[in-house]
Design a protein around this motif. Structure first.
Motif, short mmCIF file in Angstrom:
data_model
loop_
_atom_site.label_atom_id
_atom_site.label_comp_id
_atom_site.label_asym_id
_atom_site.label_seq_id
_atom_site.Cartn_x
_atom_site.Cartn_y
_atom_site.Cartn_z
N HIS A 76 0.98 -1.22 0.15
CA HIS A 76 0.13 0.18 0.04
C HIS A 76 1.04 1.31 -0.07
CE1 HIS A 76 -3.98 -1.93 0.51
NE2 HIS A 76 -3.33 -2.80 1.49
N ASN A 77 0.76 2.11 -1.10
CA ASN A 77 1.48 3.27 -1.16
C ASN A 77 0.55 4.27 -1.08
OD1 ASN A 77 4.50 2.74 -1.67
ND2 ASN A 77 3.60 1.37 -3.37
N ILE A 78 -0.64 4.25 -1.40
CA ILE A 78 -1.76 5.15 -1.25
C ILE A 78 -2.96 4.58 -0.72
CG2 ILE A 78 -3.47 6.43 -2.80
CD1 ILE A 78 -1.31 6.31 -5.16
N ILE A 79 -3.59 5.44 0.24
CA ILE A 79 -4.65 4.95 0.83
C ILE A 79 -5.96 5.94 0.78
CG2 ILE A 79 -5.63 4.32 3.26
CD1 ILE A 79 -2.64 3.30 3.84
N SER A 149 7.62 8.03 -0.97
CA SER A 149 8.14 7.01 -2.13
C SER A 149 7.29 6.76 -3.27
CB SER A 149 8.45 5.86 -1.49
OG SER A 149 7.40 5.16 -0.86
N ALA A 150 5.90 6.92 -3.04
CA ALA A 150 5.07 6.67 -4.29
C ALA A 150 5.32 7.60 -5.37
CB ALA A 150 3.48 6.96 -4.02
N ASP A 207 -7.01 -5.80 -3.51
CA ASP A 207 -6.25 -7.11 -3.76
C ASP A 207 -4.83 -6.81 -4.19
OD1 ASP A 207 -6.10 -6.28 -6.72
OD2 ASP A 207 -8.05 -7.54 -7.13
N VAL A 208 -3.95 -7.66 -4.80
CA VAL A 208 -2.69 -7.22 -4.94
C VAL A 208 -2.54 -6.12 -6.13
CG1 VAL A 208 -1.70 -9.65 -4.22
CG2 VAL A 208 -2.36 -9.15 -6.50
N TYR A 209 -3.69 -5.93 -6.94
CA TYR A 209 -3.55 -5.09 -7.99
C TYR A 209 -3.96 -3.76 -7.60
CZ TYR A 209 -3.00 -9.35 -10.75
OH TYR A 209 -2.57 -10.47 -11.44
N THR A 210 -4.60 -3.59 -6.42
CA THR A 210 -5.29 -2.48 -5.98
C THR A 210 -4.33 -1.26 -5.77
OG1 THR A 210 -7.00 -3.44 -4.95
CG2 THR A 210 -6.54 -1.13 -4.01
#
Length: 344
Positions: A76-79, A149-150, A207-210
């Motif tokens: 997760h780089n963005i929430i 870092s994103a 999921d892993v692509y989110t």
């Protein structure tokens, strides 16, 4: 899931919010703001250098997992989260916070200056900014939390432009004392609203692509803000020289020296050294070191380059020197760091 569902979710009080409001109503208020943030994030909160409560990315991850029930270990780089309506005491972050007001209005103190956010307002707060929110029972807003870092690892294209947003991001990432913020007043523009809703929908089914999908959406959102509202953005002046120095270092990080930078800026070497210290709060070597190791992180995560190849690209003739410096920062070797990332 459609936008109506998202809007209803944002409008209604969630079980977590009900618990927090009940707890605050029927129990003695927290003794200080740190107690409140510890209650909200379930983690102890530290203070920054100005004695302001500091929220880290781990705090944000804890709130996100409480909200969506996502599993630990997912990238997760963005929430995206619903902006609380309760009063939030002054605090700072280790991440960027973007606040988008869907309806109503709310009053925020940013660096102790009052700002009223109304429908369509989109505010971008850098990590160092001090932020406080008054109680806003009628306001409805979304907050987007972004790790620095994103931008340096994933959204590098944003940093290479010559516009206000690019200047702001570079200054905020590399100048740890920057309290500059941007405020775009987009009004009832439906394009921005739809983009934010689409990002929020993606968070519900993570999921892993989110993270990669939301990153692409955020890139589109920020570029559209820059394209359509740059002329009307509300912001303090950003030093163009900050941007020129950082851009030059980003483009020449493997070979650049202080002498070459001074020559590029038409400064003497001693003056250039003092100027960098004044602008960024660190020496030329420290600033270059920070940029190089952000690049190292990117190469290790997203390429099949060998450690020797990466060390040479960063300007290290001896790979052993690179590995020692990397281990000092991350407490593991570059190879271990790469393996750990791929396992996750």
């Amino acid at each position: 899931m459609d936008h109506e569902y998202v809007y209803e979710y944002l409008r209604m009080e969630s079980p977590r919010e009900k618990y927090l409001h009940t707890h605050l109503r029927h129990n003695a208020p927290p003794g200080n703001s740190t107690d409140l943030f510890t209650l909200l994030t379930k983690l102890p909160v530290d203070y920054d250098s100005r004695h302001v409560p500091l929220l880290t990315w781990n705090h944000a991850l804890t709130v996100m997992r409480d909200t969506y029930g996502t599993v630990p270990g997912m990238e997760h780089n963005i929430i995206l989260l619903k902006q609380p309506r309760m009063e939030i005491p002054e605090h700072s972050h280790t991440y960027f916070e973007l606040i988008y007001t869907l309806s109503g209005s709310s009053v925020h103190l940013i660096n102790q200056n009052p700002e009223t956010f109304s429908e369509g307002d989109f505010c971008i707060l850098p990590p160092a900014a001090r932020h406080q929110q008054n109680c806003c029972p009628e306001g409805l807003a979304v907050k987007i939390l972004v790790r620095p870092s994103a931008f340096t690892d994933i959204c590098t294209g944003l940093l290479k432009c010559q516009d206000l947003l690019s200047h702001f991001l570079l200054d905020s990432i590399y100048n740890e004392n920057s309290e500059q913020y941007l405020l775009f007043r987009t009004g009832q523009n439906n394009e921005i609203r739809v983009l934010v809703f689409d990002m929020f929908q993606e968070m519900f089914t993570a999921d892993v692509y989110t993270d990669r999908i939301i990153t692409g959406m955020l890139m589109t959102l920020l570029v559209k803000l820059s394209r359509n509202w740059q002329a009307a953005v509300e912001s303090a002046m950003i030093k163009n020289m900050d941007h020129e120095i950082l851009t030059f270092l980003q483009e020449n990080y493997s070979t650049i020296t202080l002498e070459e930078l001074a020559r590029h800026l038409h400064y003497t070497v001693p003056y250039c050294s003092r100027y960098i210290k004044k602008l960024f709060g660190c020496t030329f070597s420290q600033l270059l070191h920070q940029i190089r190791f952000q690049k190292a992180d990117l190469f290790l995560k997203n390429s099949s380059l060998t450690i020797n190849q990466i060390s040479k690209m960063l300007g290290y003739e001896n790979p052993e020197n690179f590995m020692r410096a990397f281990k000092k920062i991350h407490q593991m070797t570059p190879s271990q760091y790469r393996e750990l990332y791929h396992e996750k």
